[in-house]
Design a protein around this motif. Sequence first.
Motif, PDB file in Angstrom:
ATOM      1  N   LEU A  12       0.824  -1.208   0.000  1.00 39.99           N
ATOM      2  CA  LEU A  12       0.000   0.000   0.000  1.00 39.99           C
ATOM      3  C   LEU A  12       0.861   1.261   0.000  1.00 39.99           C
ATOM      4  CD1 LEU A  12      -2.888  -0.994   2.433  1.00 39.99           C
ATOM      5  CD2 LEU A  12      -3.001  -0.701  -0.045  1.00 39.99           C
ATOM      6  N   ILE A  13       1.926   1.241   0.785  1.00 41.80           N
ATOM      7  CA  ILE A  13       2.836   2.395   0.804  1.00 41.80           C
ATOM      8  C   ILE A  13       3.469   2.585  -0.570  1.00 41.80           C
ATOM      9  CG2 ILE A  13       5.019   3.241   1.755  1.00 41.80           C
ATOM     10  CD1 ILE A  13       4.143   1.976   4.437  1.00 41.80           C
ATOM     11  N   LEU A  14       3.884   1.492  -1.204  1.00 48.65           N
ATOM     12  CA  LEU A  14       4.471   1.606  -2.539  1.00 48.65           C
ATOM     13  C   LEU A  14       3.465   2.150  -3.550  1.00 48.65           C
ATOM     14  CD1 LEU A  14       6.660  -1.613  -2.785  1.00 48.65           C
ATOM     15  CD2 LEU A  14       7.429   0.754  -2.655  1.00 48.65           C
ATOM     16  N   PHE A  15       2.197   1.725  -3.443  1.00 50.72           N
ATOM     17  CA  PHE A  15       1.169   2.230  -4.354  1.00 50.72           C
ATOM     18  C   PHE A  15       0.952   3.727  -4.181  1.00 50.72           C
ATOM     19  CE2 PHE A  15      -0.389  -2.105  -5.228  1.00 50.72           C
ATOM     20  CZ  PHE A  15      -0.551  -1.983  -6.595  1.00 50.72           C
ATOM     21  N   ILE A  16       1.200   4.228  -2.989  1.00 53.06           N
ATOM     22  CA  ILE A  16       1.034   5.666  -2.743  1.00 53.06           C
ATOM     23  C   ILE A  16       2.282   6.447  -3.146  1.00 53.06           C
ATOM     24  CG2 ILE A  16       0.721   7.382  -0.916  1.00 53.06           C
ATOM     25  CD1 ILE A  16      -0.995   5.237   0.550  1.00 53.06           C
ATOM     26  N   VAL A  17       3.464   5.895  -2.853  1.00 54.85           N
ATOM     27  CA  VAL A  17       4.711   6.633  -3.047  1.00 54.85           C
ATOM     28  C   VAL A  17       5.211   6.597  -4.490  1.00 54.85           C
ATOM     29  CG1 VAL A  17       7.154   6.671  -2.387  1.00 54.85           C
ATOM     30  CG2 VAL A  17       5.397   6.377  -0.651  1.00 54.85           C
ATOM     31  N   LEU A  18       5.094   5.461  -5.167  1.00 54.91           N
ATOM     32  CA  LEU A  18       5.664   5.341  -6.511  1.00 54.91           C
ATOM     33  C   LEU A  18       5.103   6.351  -7.515  1.00 54.91           C
ATOM     34  CD1 LEU A  18       6.164   1.495  -6.987  1.00 54.91           C
ATOM     35  CD2 LEU A  18       7.883   3.241  -6.588  1.00 54.91           C
ATOM     36  N   PRO A  19       3.804   6.626  -7.529  1.00 59.27           N
ATOM     37  CA  PRO A  19       3.316   7.641  -8.478  1.00 59.27           C
ATOM     38  C   PRO A  19       3.900   9.034  -8.231  1.00 59.27           C
ATOM     39  CG  PRO A  19       1.488   6.312  -7.728  1.00 59.27           C
ATOM     40  CD  PRO A  19       2.679   5.937  -6.892  1.00 59.27           C
ATOM     41  N   LEU A  20       4.305   9.314  -7.013  1.00 58.91           N
ATOM     42  CA  LEU A  20       4.923  10.610  -6.725  1.00 58.91           C
ATOM     43  C   LEU A  20       6.253  10.765  -7.465  1.00 58.91           C
ATOM     44  CD1 LEU A  20       4.257  10.832  -2.884  1.00 58.91           C
ATOM     45  CD2 LEU A  20       2.972  11.938  -4.724  1.00 58.91           C
ATOM     46  N   PHE A  21       6.909   9.645  -7.761  1.00 63.08           N
ATOM     47  CA  PHE A  21       8.175   9.668  -8.480  1.00 63.08           C
ATOM     48  C   PHE A  21       7.996   9.367  -9.963  1.00 63.08           C
ATOM     49  CE2 PHE A  21       9.418   8.670  -4.096  1.00 63.08           C
ATOM     50  CZ  PHE A  21      10.308   9.705  -3.879  1.00 63.08           C
ATOM     51  N   GLY A  22       6.766   9.281 -10.422  1.00 61.47           N
ATOM     52  CA  GLY A  22       6.489   9.054 -11.834  1.00 61.47           C
ATOM     53  C   GLY A  22       6.637   7.608 -12.275  1.00 61.47           C
ATOM     54  N   ILE A  23       6.534   6.677 -11.339  1.00 61.86           N
ATOM     55  CA  ILE A  23       6.660   5.256 -11.663  1.00 61.86           C
ATOM     56  C   ILE A  23       5.268   4.638 -11.663  1.00 61.86           C
ATOM     57  CG2 ILE A  23       7.633   3.049 -10.928  1.00 61.86           C
ATOM     58  CD1 ILE A  23       9.868   4.625  -9.578  1.00 61.86           C
ATOM     59  N   ASN A  24       4.990   3.853 -12.695  1.00 60.28           N
ATOM     60  CA  ASN A  24       3.696   3.205 -12.847  1.00 60.28           C
ATOM     61  C   ASN A  24       3.481   2.199 -11.712  1.00 60.28           C
ATOM     62  OD1 ASN A  24       1.324   2.196 -13.766  1.00 60.28           O
ATOM     63  ND2 ASN A  24       2.130   1.391 -15.687  1.00 60.28           N
ATOM     64  N   ASN A  25       2.271   2.156 -11.161  1.00 59.55           N
ATOM     65  CA  ASN A  25       1.961   1.231 -10.072  1.00 59.55           C
ATOM     66  C   ASN A  25       2.094  -0.225 -10.482  1.00 59.55           C
ATOM     67  OD1 ASN A  25       1.482   3.050  -8.042  1.00 59.55           O
ATOM     68  ND2 ASN A  25      -0.685   3.225  -8.486  1.00 59.55           N
ATOM     69  N   PHE A  26       1.833  -0.527 -11.745  1.00 61.74           N
ATOM     70  CA  PHE A  26       1.874  -1.915 -12.184  1.00 61.74           C
ATOM     71  C   PHE A  26       3.298  -2.441 -12.274  1.00 61.74           C
ATOM     72  CE2 PHE A  26      -2.287  -0.465 -13.568  1.00 61.74           C
ATOM     73  CZ  PHE A  26      -3.066  -1.444 -12.977  1.00 61.74           C
ATOM     74  N   PHE A  27       4.272  -1.573 -12.044  1.00 66.71           N
ATOM     75  CA  PHE A  27       5.668  -1.988 -11.965  1.00 66.71           C
ATOM     76  C   PHE A  27       5.852  -3.006 -10.843  1.00 66.71           C
ATOM     77  CE2 PHE A  27       9.971  -1.181 -10.219  1.00 66.71           C
ATOM     78  CZ  PHE A  27      10.704  -1.589 -11.316  1.00 66.71           C
ATOM     79  N   ILE A  28       5.100  -2.848  -9.758  1.00 64.56           N
ATOM     80  CA  ILE A  28       5.171  -3.783  -8.631  1.00 64.56           C
ATOM     81  C   ILE A  28       4.746  -5.176  -9.079  1.00 64.56           C
ATOM     82  CG2 ILE A  28       4.250  -4.316  -6.340  1.00 64.56           C
ATOM     83  CD1 ILE A  28       3.795  -1.277  -6.020  1.00 64.56           C
ATOM     84  N   PHE A  29       3.653  -5.249  -9.829  1.00 59.96           N
ATOM     85  CA  PHE A  29       3.176  -6.548 -10.302  1.00 59.96           C
ATOM     86  C   PHE A  29       4.157  -7.168 -11.286  1.00 59.96           C
ATOM     87  CE2 PHE A  29      -0.897  -4.405  -9.195  1.00 59.96           C
ATOM     88  CZ  PHE A  29      -1.190  -5.209  -8.111  1.00 59.96           C
ATOM     89  N   ASP A  30       4.810  -6.332 -12.096  1.00 63.95           N
ATOM     90  CA  ASP A  30       5.829  -6.846 -13.010  1.00 63.95           C
ATOM     91  C   ASP A  30       7.005  -7.432 -12.245  1.00 63.95           C
ATOM     92  OD1 ASP A  30       4.327  -6.115 -15.200  1.00 63.95           O
ATOM     93  OD2 ASP A  30       5.371  -4.206 -15.491  1.00 63.95           O
TER      94      ASP A  30
END
Length: 59
Positions: A12-30
């Motif tokens: 959940l923290i990654l889903f909130i923080v990653l878009p702030l740095f311009g990284i797609n959320n689905f990167f986690i699933f990849d």
Amino acid sequence: MRNLIIGIVILLILFIVLPLFGINNFFIFDLIEWATKFVFPWVVLYWLIRTVKYLEKKG
């Protein structure tokens, strides 16, 4: 159960923080897919070899 909760909180923290740095959320699933496809089989093989060595040493 505690580890599951910690894992969910981290995701959940990654889903909130990653878009702030311009990284797609689905990167986690990849990353999870890549790990299960390439890393997990090597971990299983490692433990299988250790088990066989243990059983040979024991018997």
